[in-house]
Design an enzyme around this catalytic site. Structure first.
Site, PDB file in Angstrom:
ATOM      1  N   ASP A   1      86.384 -24.697 -22.980  1.00 61.57           N
ATOM      2  CA  ASP A   1      86.028 -24.728 -24.436  1.00 61.57           C
ATOM      3  C   ASP A   1      85.968 -26.033 -25.212  1.00 61.57           C
ATOM      4  OD1 ASP A   1      84.981 -23.092 -26.843  1.00 61.57           O
ATOM      5  OD2 ASP A   1      86.964 -23.589 -27.600  1.00 61.57           O
TER       6      ASP A   1
ATOM      7  N   ARG B   1      62.710 -31.601  -9.819  1.00 62.48           N
ATOM      8  CA  ARG B   1      62.746 -30.708  -8.488  1.00 62.48           C
ATOM      9  C   ARG B   1      62.872 -31.572  -7.362  1.00 62.48           C
ATOM     10  NH1 ARG B   1      57.810 -26.828  -8.345  1.00 62.48           N
ATOM     11  NH2 ARG B   1      59.141 -25.921  -6.428  1.00 62.48           N
TER      12      ARG B   1
ATOM     13  N   HIS C   1      82.349 -29.877 -27.075  1.00 54.65           N
ATOM     14  CA  HIS C   1      82.515 -28.467 -26.402  1.00 54.65           C
ATOM     15  C   HIS C   1      81.739 -28.403 -25.154  1.00 54.65           C
ATOM     16  CE1 HIS C   1      82.205 -23.813 -26.816  1.00 54.65           C
ATOM     17  NE2 HIS C   1      81.023 -24.205 -26.612  1.00 54.65           N
TER      18      HIS C   1
ATOM     19  N   LYS D   1      79.363 -20.936 -19.645  1.00 52.63           N
ATOM     20  CA  LYS D   1      80.163 -22.002 -19.050  1.00 52.63           C
ATOM     21  C   LYS D   1      81.376 -21.529 -18.473  1.00 52.63           C
ATOM     22  CE  LYS D   1      80.089 -24.055 -22.977  1.00 52.63           C
ATOM     23  NZ  LYS D   1      79.398 -23.255 -23.754  1.00 52.63           N
ATOM     24  N   SER D   2      82.254 -20.503 -19.155  1.00 53.04           N
ATOM     25  CA  SER D   2      83.576 -20.225 -18.750  1.00 53.04           C
ATOM     26  C   SER D   2      83.500 -19.323 -17.721  1.00 53.04           C
ATOM     27  CB  SER D   2      84.275 -19.412 -19.855  1.00 53.04           C
ATOM     28  OG  SER D   2      84.549 -20.335 -21.137  1.00 53.04           O
TER      29      SER D   2
END
Length: 309
Positions: free
Chosen positions: A178, A244, A139, A160-161
């Site tokens: 996806d 960081r 995924h 994400k999309s």
């Protein structure tokens, strides 16, 4: 074990069928490597890799031409008595009628190509390595950012999309949304692609499915891309220590291959597209030999050494 239809290889390599009488629809190729049956033509069949595509070049053909007819027919029958996908003659070599007759009798398809033996072998092996590569589905979203394959991962609904859509608007290219199919084509190369049914589509919650190729043009999509970097999106956790400096790389493993992975905490106001672009450029810089974190570390170390003198 994965297989590829012989007909697909014939179409891809534009091979001439010398034995159209043989039905090749049920023949499957299982091995990504090929074999030149040089020793087998001398009668040595121990350790014969018969399950590979067999290649005949100038050397093998010249040797067969010098055989006595009866001996040559015996060797041909012995050779083709083994179960093999096919035999390919390179350099446009004419296939003798005797060879064709034995092939038809044994049910071994014969093909021909004008390409040189070495270049044809390299092309076939490269193609079969991809077609028969071990694979998994995960995924995520895969985007080509400045030529680097960025795999964006994270829980469902984390953005994400949306990040991929912003990258597309900034001129980068979508590979898949996806579901990402990952193939291991070598010990250091992973290739990602989209399932045929979802190719070029993105799902946006509240809007639905959009066709990226139709909306943004063919320059906004790509069918395959190597996976060079993974960005894992996660909810901001105050109690977690985030990297960081970037002196030590973190990795994630797919099919035994390690890929550099960055964990990116999500907070309102963070521009994920810019972060992905920066990660891609920084990764490319490191491949070219420059590490910004190491440079800062060296400057600080040198400064402390100067003050201590």
């Amino acid at each position: 074990m994965y297989t590829v239809e012989l007909g697909k290889l014939v179409e891809k390599m534009n091979l001439e069928n010398c034995t159209p009488e043989i039905d090749i629809s049920s023949i499957q190729i299982t091995q990504p490597d090929v074999n030149r049956p040089a020793l087998q033509l001398t009668g040595f069949f121990d350790y014969f890799d018969s399950d590979r595509v067999q290649i005949i070049g100038n050397v093998e053909h010249a040797y067969m031409q010098k055989m006595e007819k009866d001996h040559g027919l015996g060797i041909m029958k012995k050779l083709m008595s083994f179960k093999m996908p096919c035999i390919v003659f390179c350099r446009g070599i004419e296939v003798s009628e005797d060879f064709k007759e034995v092939a038809i009798e044994e049910g071994v398809p014969i093909f021909r190509t004008e390409k040189t033996t070495s270049s044809f072998m390299a092309e076939v092996i490269r193609w079969l390595k991809v077609e028969l590569a071990p694979r998994i589905s995960i995924h995520g979203v895969l985007v080509d950012v400045y030529g680097e394959g960025i795999l964006i991962m994270g829980e469902s609904g984390i953005g994400k999309s949306e990040a991929a859509l912003e990258l597309i608007k900034r001129g980068h290219r979508l590979v898949t949304d996806d579901l990402v199919e990952i193939k291991k084509v070598s010990d250091d190369t992973l290739i990602g692609t989209a399932p045929d049914i979802t190719r070029h589509f993105i799902e946006l919650r509240g809007i639905g499915i959009i066709d990226v190729k139709t909306l943004f043009g063919v320059e906004s999509v790509k069918n395959t891309q190597s996976i060079d970097l993974v960005i894992k999106l996660e909810e901001w956790n105050r109690d977690k220590e985030y990297d960081r400096l970037g002196l030590e790389e973190q990795y994630i493993e797919f099919l035994g291959n390690r890929v550099v992975c960055h964990n990116i905490p999500i907070r309102p106001g963070r521009n994920l597209a810019v972060i992905c672009e920066s990660a891609a450029v920084n990764y490319r810089q490191k491949k070219m030999g420059y590490n910004a974190a190491q440079e800062l570390y060296n400057r600080v170390t040198n400064n402390l050494l100067k003050k201590s003198k």
